[in-house]
Design an enzyme around this catalytic site. Structure first.
Site, PDB file in Angstrom:
ATOM      1  N   GLY A 127       0.830  -1.210   0.000  1.00  0.00           N
ATOM      2  CA  GLY A 127       0.000   0.000   0.000  1.00  0.00           C
ATOM      3  C   GLY A 127       0.859   1.252   0.000  1.00  0.00           C
ATOM      4  N   SER A 129       1.411   3.570  -3.393  1.00  0.00           N
ATOM      5  CA  SER A 129       0.902   4.603  -4.303  1.00  0.00           C
ATOM      6  C   SER A 129      -0.510   5.037  -3.927  1.00  0.00           C
ATOM      7  CB  SER A 129       0.860   4.058  -5.743  1.00  0.00           C
ATOM      8  OG  SER A 129       2.154   3.818  -6.207  1.00  0.00           O
ATOM      9  N   GLU A 244      13.947  -4.066  -3.669  1.00  0.00           N
ATOM     10  CA  GLU A 244      13.150  -4.340  -4.859  1.00  0.00           C
ATOM     11  C   GLU A 244      14.037  -4.435  -6.087  1.00  0.00           C
ATOM     12  OE1 GLU A 244       9.051  -2.639  -6.929  1.00  0.00           O
ATOM     13  OE2 GLU A 244      10.269  -1.328  -5.698  1.00  0.00           O
ATOM     14  N   ASN A 386      10.928   4.987 -15.364  1.00  0.00           N
ATOM     15  CA  ASN A 386      12.255   5.140 -15.948  1.00  0.00           C
ATOM     16  C   ASN A 386      12.714   6.601 -15.947  1.00  0.00           C
ATOM     17  OD1 ASN A 386      12.148   2.423 -16.243  1.00  0.00           O
ATOM     18  ND2 ASN A 386      12.709   2.408 -18.410  1.00  0.00           N
ATOM     19  N   GLU A 387      11.751   7.507 -15.999  1.00  0.00           N
ATOM     20  CA  GLU A 387      12.132   8.921 -15.949  1.00  0.00           C
ATOM     21  C   GLU A 387      12.664   9.277 -14.555  1.00  0.00           C
ATOM     22  OE1 GLU A 387       9.367   7.724 -17.459  1.00  0.00           O
ATOM     23  OE2 GLU A 387      10.279   8.052 -19.423  1.00  0.00           O
TER      24      GLU A 387
END
Lengths: 400, 384
Positions: A127, A129, A244, A386-387
């Site tokens: 939990g 985002s 991660e 990726n940004e």
């Protein structure tokens, strides 16, 4: 310099390879390899087989069921796991909440949760985002207000992967609304059976139910479910997100998928021969293969560095694994889509209405190729887009 | 699995890096070297020899250092960083590989000491206009005559051909123009009657030559690696060369990326260093990714440069594809991020860009090597 494994490492690789190929049911590996949905039961079965062998949580502290492996052994294990299409042990469990509890939880929490996390007796969701907190995660708004022995949690989480299977969720919640963004956040463990927790499915563009919204309406959570200290949750989240990164390049999976692209291209008729006889297609597949080989070597450089330094010398190459790894996962999903050609139009229908829309079974693989292509757009978005990765490298590595 | 340099390799790297920084750190000096006869500095070449670099790949029994592709990689990265002009690649990489793999004991005994002393320059004269990148496409003929051969033909883009004392010439001793068999390599004296050499500086200031062979006599003792069996030898020599070029490209890209980062941190527009702008930051990160991927493949190329032909071919071609693509990307982006200054002859960035562009075309462009990887069945182990 030496690119080869030692004899011991080769023996270890053969041992894990043999185990994965013999102990994990072939049907589960087939589904995973062909991009079919792997069910909750399949995941549980597979993880429990690994756990019985002590291999579901190799990176955990040895006292809690980890393996005393070298970084190279960990690398071999994960590459073989991926390459042999064994579903990775549920990452929310073994790579995220488990290590956080092991590192920052109290003894009672460790005893209560860790064995069940390892064995997938509890299925955990993440939990983090929220609708207003994506890349800018620290702006999250879900509140937890202390009331005696409980926190009262109110708010909404989203993009919660496989929450429909979960009975527990670890959440970042705001416990100090006055503090600076990152400072007022705590790490809370919430039983999803608690009144006030509601899960709603989000169907993604591939037609599948993988993510959810999770609503919290005055949910009472015992203070005993706070991990570590109040308002230190951001530190634990950073620790978790570093975990991660484990295997984030997914070289083993992409290798296996690329092998499948070749196999399917050879079997799929085109012109006088097969799709594989098309030089333009083959060139693009080879380009992906070359990039993948380079990424494999880049990953090996990172692992070798870890083995030497005990992980203390940060290698700038490590930060590119997520970016390049996700790009290649997507490229290979595109190749499979293109190999399928017009057959990819076949769509098996939404899981939420099973059987409502069912083209011929022989087209199922091609439809899956398209679904997985759609689905894989996620890999450059999740886990820090990726940004965002570019921003991090620019600042931390290039000093811009 | 180990990517660290040995102590000896680290020492080699330190001393080469120091030499190149000392002789090439000031970019003006490169321009001066380029104006010397042959387009490079005899004095710097003597420094190469004094440091033992000309002895690098030769066996210790012949007075060499016994270095392999990794040692070559270390030197070539420095060569790439410095944009050096001396004939290291033609003599100590290509020439030495041909001698080591194909030379008779007598040939080696005669030539190796002179190379080590810095007194003998070699050039590989294999390219022909119609051949493009096919090593086996050889129209130059080797006609038997007495107990030797007579060579006729034209060789193109011979690296350092106008400085060479000996040329290593591929010529057709039997078979058709594009047959893989029937090619023989010859050691030819560059001053032999009938050898015409037209040298000039290329786009990247590196010297190349067009060479015409007109009834050039070569004795039976000039044959390298056996009559009609030159192709496999040539292919191996070129593969070793490609591994070295990969390292040179990595050195050049590394330096060019660093130069670009410096520029992003110092150049101000709109009141701030332009490195504050996200569009430019992301470009710099993508350059780093291209560079690191290239570095990985350069290591692979070095490790595989002496492997069996089948494995070697796939790895070397795979490396060349990736190096070429990274070289183009890093070069183009470096110019773009520099803006106008990157376009000038005066500034170093453009010269890196040009050298990287020429490296792309040497011994096979991206499409050529992509096809070779494809023919070899790819680079990855198959799922069993």
């Amino acid at each position: 310099m030496d690119l080869r494994f030692t004899d011991d490492e080769i023996a270890f690789r053969n041992e894990v390879r043999h185990f994965f190929r013999t102990a994990i049911p072939a049907e589960i590996r087939r589904k995973f390899s062909e991009g079919e949905e792997v069910s909750r039961e399949d995941m549980v079965t597979s993880q429990r087989i690994l756990n019985a062998k002590g291999w579901a949580t190799p990176r955990w502290p040895v006292a809690w069921g980890g393996q005393d492996w070298t970084p190279i052994q960990h690398y071999i294990y994960l590459e073989e796991l991926q390459f042999n299409s064994v579903p990775q042990p549920l990452q929310f469990n073994v790579d995220m909440v488990g290590p956080v509890i092991a590192a920052f939880g109290n003894d009672a929490q460790k005893r209560q949760f860790l064995p069940r996390i390892a064995n997938l007796d509890d299925w955990w969701a993440q939990g983090f985002s929220e609708p207003g907190a994506g890349s800018d995660l620290a702006s999250l708004k879900t509140r937890a207000i202390r009331d005696g022995g409980h926190y009262i949690v109110t708010g909404q989480k989203t993009w919660t992967t496989l929450a429909q299977y979960a009975n527990w969720i670890f959440c970042l919640v705001r416990t100090d609304p006055e503090a600076k963004k990152q400072m007022g956040i705590s790490f809370l463990l919430i039983d999803m059976a608690t009144p006030g927790v509601v899960v709603r499915p989000i169907i993604t563009i591939d037609g599948r139910h993988e993510v959810n919204e999770v609503f919290f309406d005055d949910v009472k959570v015992p203070v005993a479910n706070l991990v570590g200290e109040e308002n230190r949750g951001w530190d634990y989240a950073k620790f978790l997100l570093a975990n991660e990164r484990t295997g984030i390049a997914r070289v083993g999976i992409t290798k296996q998928r690329l092998a499948r692209v070749k196999e399917i291209a050879r079997q799929t008729p085109a012109g006088e021969g097969s799709v594989w006889d098309d030089a333009a297609f083959r060139s693009r597949a080879m380009l992906a293969e070359i990039e993948l080989k380079a990424l494999e070597l880049t990953q090996m450089r990172v692992v070798a560095e870890q083995a030497k330094s005990g992980g203390n010398r940060p290698n700038p190459a490590s930060s590119i694994l997520k970016i390049k790894g996700s790009e290649l996962q997507q490229t290979v999903s595109e190749l499979l889509l293109e190999a399928a050609g017009p057959n990819a139009l076949a769509f098996r229908g939404y899981d939420v209405e099973p059987g409502s829309n069912d083209p011929l079974a022989e087209l199922a693989w091609a439809g899956l190729a398209a679904q997985n292509y759609f689905n894989y757009r996620k890999v450059s978005i999740y886990g820090g887009s990726n940004e965002i990765q570019h921003n991090i490298i620019s600042k931390a590595v290039l000093g811009l | 699995m180990d990517f660290d340099l040995t102590e000896e390799q680290s020492l080699l790297k330190d001393s080469v890096d120091r030499l190149i920084e000392d002789r090439y750190g000031d970019f003006e000096r490169r321009n001066a070297y380029a104006r010397e006869p042959g387009g490079w500095s005899r004095a710097v070449w003597r420094d190469f020899a004094a440091l033992g670099l000309t002895a690098l790949p030769f066996e210790e029994s012949t007075g060499g250092i016994g270095g392999g592709p990794l040692e070559t990689m270390i030197v070539m990265e420095a060569v790439g960083r410095g944009l050096t002009l001396e004939p290291f690649f033609s003599t100590v990489v290509l020439g030495a590989a041909a001698l080591r793999l194909g030379g008779t004991e007598e040939q080696r005994e005669t030539l190796v000491p002179q190379i080590i002393a810095g007194e003998l320059i070699l050039a590989l004269a294999q390219g022909e206009r119609q051949a493009r990148y096919d090593l086996f496409d050889v129209a130059t003929t080797a006609r038997e005559s007495g107990d030797g051969f007579v060579l006729d033909g034209h060789k193109t883009m011979v690296i350092h051909g106008d400085s060479a004392d000996r040329l290593i010439v591929s010529a057709r001793s039997s078979g058709g123009r594009r047959d893989k068999s029937g090619i023989t390599l010859f050691l030819v004296d560059a001053r032999a009657p009938g050898v015409e050499i037209h040298g000039y500086a290329g786009q990247d200031a590196q010297r190349v030559a067009e060479i015409t062979l007109n009834g050039v006599k070569a004795g039976a003792d000039a044959v390298l690696g056996g009559r009609d069996r030159g192709h496999d030898l040539l292919e191996h020599v070129v593969d070793i060369g490609i591994a070295a070029l990969a390292a040179e490209a990595v050195g050049a890209m590394d330096a060019l990326h660093a130069l670009t980062l410096d520029y992003l941190k110092t150049r101000k527009q709109f009141g701030v260093a332009i490195g504050n702008f996200q569009a430019l930051q992301h470009r710099a990160v993508d350059m780093m990714i291209a560079l690191e991927q290239a570095r990985s493949m350069s290591v692979l190329a070095a490790m595989m440069a002496n492997a069996g032909a089948r494995e070697r071919r796939a790895a070397i071609s795979g490396a060349k594809v990736l190096i070429n693509r990274s070289a183009r990307f890093v070069g183009q982006q470096a110019i773009q991020l520099h803006g106008g200054i990157g376009m000038t002859m005066e500034y170093k960035a453009g010269h890196y860009f040009k050298r990287l562009t020429m490296i792309e075309a040497l011994f096979g462009d991206t499409d050529h090597h992509l096809a070779k990887v494809s023919d070899a069945g790819g680079l990855l182990e198959e799922v069993a």
